[in-house]
Design a protein around this motif. Structure first.
Motif, PDB file in Angstrom:
ATOM      1  N   ILE A 100      -1.068  -0.900  -4.507  1.00  0.00           N
ATOM      2  CA  ILE A 100      -2.296  -0.118  -4.364  1.00  0.00           C
ATOM      3  C   ILE A 100      -1.900   1.239  -3.806  1.00  0.00           C
ATOM      4  O   ILE A 100      -1.198   1.324  -2.792  1.00  0.00           O
ATOM      5  N   GLY A 101      -2.299   2.284  -4.493  1.00  0.00           N
ATOM      6  CA  GLY A 101      -1.993   3.638  -4.032  1.00  0.00           C
ATOM      7  C   GLY A 101      -3.234   4.245  -3.413  1.00  0.00           C
ATOM      8  O   GLY A 101      -4.350   4.034  -3.897  1.00  0.00           O
ATOM      9  N   LEU A 102      -3.026   4.994  -2.330  1.00  0.00           N
ATOM     10  CA  LEU A 102      -4.140   5.668  -1.666  1.00  0.00           C
ATOM     11  C   LEU A 102      -3.757   7.120  -1.427  1.00  0.00           C
ATOM     12  O   LEU A 102      -2.625   7.414  -1.038  1.00  0.00           O
ATOM     13  N   ASP A 103      -4.691   8.017  -1.686  1.00  0.00           N
ATOM     14  CA  ASP A 103      -4.469   9.424  -1.355  1.00  0.00           C
ATOM     15  C   ASP A 103      -5.818  10.054  -1.051  1.00  0.00           C
ATOM     16  O   ASP A 103      -6.857   9.617  -1.567  1.00  0.00           O
ATOM     17  N   GLU A 163       1.485  -6.682   2.578  1.00  0.00           N
ATOM     18  CA  GLU A 163       2.782  -7.146   3.111  1.00  0.00           C
ATOM     19  C   GLU A 163       3.664  -5.949   3.495  1.00  0.00           C
ATOM     20  O   GLU A 163       4.607  -6.074   4.272  1.00  0.00           O
ATOM     21  N   ARG A 164       3.358  -4.799   2.914  1.00  0.00           N
ATOM     22  CA  ARG A 164       4.181  -3.598   3.197  1.00  0.00           C
ATOM     23  C   ARG A 164       3.308  -2.357   3.051  1.00  0.00           C
ATOM     24  O   ARG A 164       2.490  -2.275   2.127  1.00  0.00           O
ATOM     25  N   VAL A 165       3.500  -1.419   3.986  1.00  0.00           N
ATOM     26  CA  VAL A 165       2.997  -0.052   3.764  1.00  0.00           C
ATOM     27  C   VAL A 165       4.208   0.810   3.447  1.00  0.00           C
ATOM     28  O   VAL A 165       5.244   0.729   4.120  1.00  0.00           O
ATOM     29  N   PHE A 166       4.066   1.605   2.406  1.00  0.00           N
ATOM     30  CA  PHE A 166       5.125   2.515   1.966  1.00  0.00           C
ATOM     31  C   PHE A 166       4.550   3.925   2.040  1.00  0.00           C
ATOM     32  O   PHE A 166       3.383   4.143   1.679  1.00  0.00           O
ATOM     33  N   ALA A 167       5.356   4.869   2.513  1.00  0.00           N
ATOM     34  CA  ALA A 167       4.870   6.267   2.520  1.00  0.00           C
ATOM     35  C   ALA A 167       6.042   7.195   2.253  1.00  0.00           C
ATOM     36  O   ALA A 167       7.036   7.184   2.986  1.00  0.00           O
ATOM     37  N   SER A 168       5.916   7.982   1.210  1.00  0.00           N
ATOM     38  CA  SER A 168       6.978   8.931   0.848  1.00  0.00           C
ATOM     39  C   SER A 168       6.497  10.357   1.089  1.00  0.00           C
ATOM     40  O   SER A 168       5.441  10.761   0.585  1.00  0.00           O
ATOM     41  N   ASP A 215      -0.385  -0.196 -14.053  1.00  0.00           N
ATOM     42  CA  ASP A 215      -0.615  -1.539 -13.503  1.00  0.00           C
ATOM     43  C   ASP A 215      -0.836  -1.524 -11.986  1.00  0.00           C
ATOM     44  O   ASP A 215      -0.778  -2.569 -11.349  1.00  0.00           O
ATOM     45  N   ALA A 216      -1.085  -0.343 -11.418  1.00  0.00           N
ATOM     46  CA  ALA A 216      -1.431  -0.283  -9.992  1.00  0.00           C
ATOM     47  C   ALA A 216      -2.908   0.077  -9.869  1.00  0.00           C
ATOM     48  O   ALA A 216      -3.524   0.536 -10.822  1.00  0.00           O
ATOM     49  N   ARG A 217      -3.467  -0.161  -8.679  1.00  0.00           N
ATOM     50  CA  ARG A 217      -4.845   0.218  -8.409  1.00  0.00           C
ATOM     51  C   ARG A 217      -4.806   1.407  -7.447  1.00  0.00           C
ATOM     52  O   ARG A 217      -3.927   1.457  -6.576  1.00  0.00           O
ATOM     53  N   PHE A 218      -5.723   2.343  -7.594  1.00  0.00           N
ATOM     54  CA  PHE A 218      -5.703   3.535  -6.746  1.00  0.00           C
ATOM     55  C   PHE A 218      -7.052   3.749  -6.080  1.00  0.00           C
ATOM     56  O   PHE A 218      -8.094   3.487  -6.692  1.00  0.00           O
ATOM     57  N   VAL A 219      -6.993   4.244  -4.837  1.00  0.00           N
ATOM     58  CA  VAL A 219      -8.231   4.582  -4.137  1.00  0.00           C
ATOM     59  C   VAL A 219      -8.069   5.939  -3.458  1.00  0.00           C
ATOM     60  O   VAL A 219      -6.956   6.324  -3.071  1.00  0.00           O
ATOM     61  N   VAL A 220      -9.204   6.634  -3.355  1.00  0.00           N
ATOM     62  CA  VAL A 220      -9.228   7.875  -2.577  1.00  0.00           C
ATOM     63  C   VAL A 220      -9.578   7.474  -1.148  1.00  0.00           C
ATOM     64  O   VAL A 220     -10.555   6.745  -0.933  1.00  0.00           O
ATOM     65  N   GLY A 221      -8.758   7.892  -0.178  1.00  0.00           N
ATOM     66  CA  GLY A 221      -9.040   7.498   1.202  1.00  0.00           C
ATOM     67  C   GLY A 221      -8.111   8.199   2.170  1.00  0.00           C
ATOM     68  O   GLY A 221      -7.203   8.939   1.769  1.00  0.00           O
ATOM     69  N   LEU A 223       0.860  -1.179   0.000  1.00  0.00           N
ATOM     70  CA  LEU A 223       0.000   0.000   0.000  1.00  0.00           C
ATOM     71  C   LEU A 223       0.895   1.226   0.000  1.00  0.00           C
ATOM     72  O   LEU A 223       1.696   1.410   0.919  1.00  0.00           O
ATOM     73  N   ASP A 224       0.782   2.053  -1.040  1.00  0.00           N
ATOM     74  CA  ASP A 224       1.498   3.332  -1.059  1.00  0.00           C
ATOM     75  C   ASP A 224       0.551   4.369  -0.462  1.00  0.00           C
ATOM     76  O   ASP A 224      -0.371   4.848  -1.124  1.00  0.00           O
ATOM     77  N   ALA A 225       0.786   4.672   0.827  1.00  0.00           N
ATOM     78  CA  ALA A 225      -0.114   5.569   1.557  1.00  0.00           C
ATOM     79  C   ALA A 225       0.257   7.020   1.258  1.00  0.00           C
ATOM     80  O   ALA A 225       1.426   7.391   1.361  1.00  0.00           O
ATOM     81  N   ALA A 226      -0.739   7.821   0.870  1.00  0.00           N
ATOM     82  CA  ALA A 226      -0.516   9.220   0.467  1.00  0.00           C
ATOM     83  C   ALA A 226       0.402   9.246  -0.760  1.00  0.00           C
ATOM     84  O   ALA A 226       1.443   9.889  -0.768  1.00  0.00           O
TER      85      ALA A 226
END
Ligand code: SAM
Length: 223
Positions: free
Chosen positions: A77-80, A114-119, A95-101, A59-62
């Motif tokens: 999966i990207g979330l912002d 398996e991993r949360v990533f946040a940059s 090739d990624a899926r994105f959600v607003v959240g 999960l790419d958070a923000a």
């Protein structure tokens, strides 16, 4: 419903408005030109290090515009919180899926990743939100990777910055600059992935293996 005067609501509005010009910061263009000394070399090196992580369901958070998401290995999966950011990211990373959240209240079951990533998100969080985010990240994945801004001249800074956008609008944004040791201490341990002039990155598993057992990282004494 968020209080419209709250810091967190304002920062979300700022990034939503900034979506069309956000990549200028990574690229050293627009209001961020000229590109700072060695910035582009270090940025590209950081992106290579991110691409070299073990592929995982992440999960790419923000995730913002997906500038970094593009380099993440595995099922992504990207979330912002901003649909304007998500729209740019979805065009960029096919090739990624994105959600607003909301990254502070993740719309996923425990252990979904398996991993949360946040940059460049963690360093915008004031203490209460920082702890909320860490709890959420740990809830949904056993590993957390944080990328953020490095201390300049070795000085750790927490500050309120006055910022402007191309339309002349003015904003106040909370921002931190990290040493790797502070970052790792806040994550309860882990390893440094990148330590440079502009960026730091750390990987922190929730548990470490000790013999046959998995021990919560904070309780694991070094050998
Ligand atoms: C500095 S940008 C980083 C974007 C991207 N990760 C990168 O490194 O290019 C911060 C991002 O955090 C998002 N954001 C702020 N608060 C958020 C929240 N509570 N939940 C989800 N996204 C949030 C903003 O919309 C913005 O896209």
């Amino acid at each position: 419903m968020d209080d419209p005067r709250s810091y967190s609501t304002k920062v979300r509005a700022y990034y939503h408005r900034r979506a069309p010009e956000y990549d200028d910061w990574w690229l050293g263009e627009g209001l961020y030109a000229p590109v700072p000394d060695k910035w582009a070399d270090e940025r590209d090196h950081l992106l290579e290090e991110i691409a070299a992580l073990e592929p995982k369901r992440t999960l790419d958070a923000a995730c913002g515009t997906g500038f970094v998401t593009l380099h993440l290995p595995g099922e992504i999966i990207g979330l912002d919180q901003s649909d304007a950011m998500v729209a740019v990211a979805a065009k960029r990373v096919k090739d990624a899926r994105f959600v607003v959240g909301d990254a502070l209240d993740l719309p996923f079951e425990d252990g979904s990743f398996e991993r949360v990533f946040a940059s460049h998100f963690y360093g915008h969080l004031e203490e209460a939100d920082r702890l909320k985010f860490l709890a959420e990240a740990r809830r949904v994945a056993p590993e957390l990777v944080i990328v953020d801004s490095a201390t300049q001249g070795g000085v750790e800074r927490n500050e309120w910055q006055d910022r402007v956008l191309k339309d002349g609008s003015q904003w106040r944004v909370y921002k931190r600059f990290f040493s790797t040791s502070t970052l790792l201490a806040e994550l309860d341990g882990g390893e440094t992935i990148h330590s440079g002039r502009w960026f730091v990155a750390a990987r922190s598993p929730r548990y470490v293996r000790s013999g046959r057992d998995e021990i919560p990282l904070a309780r694991h004494a070094p050998a």
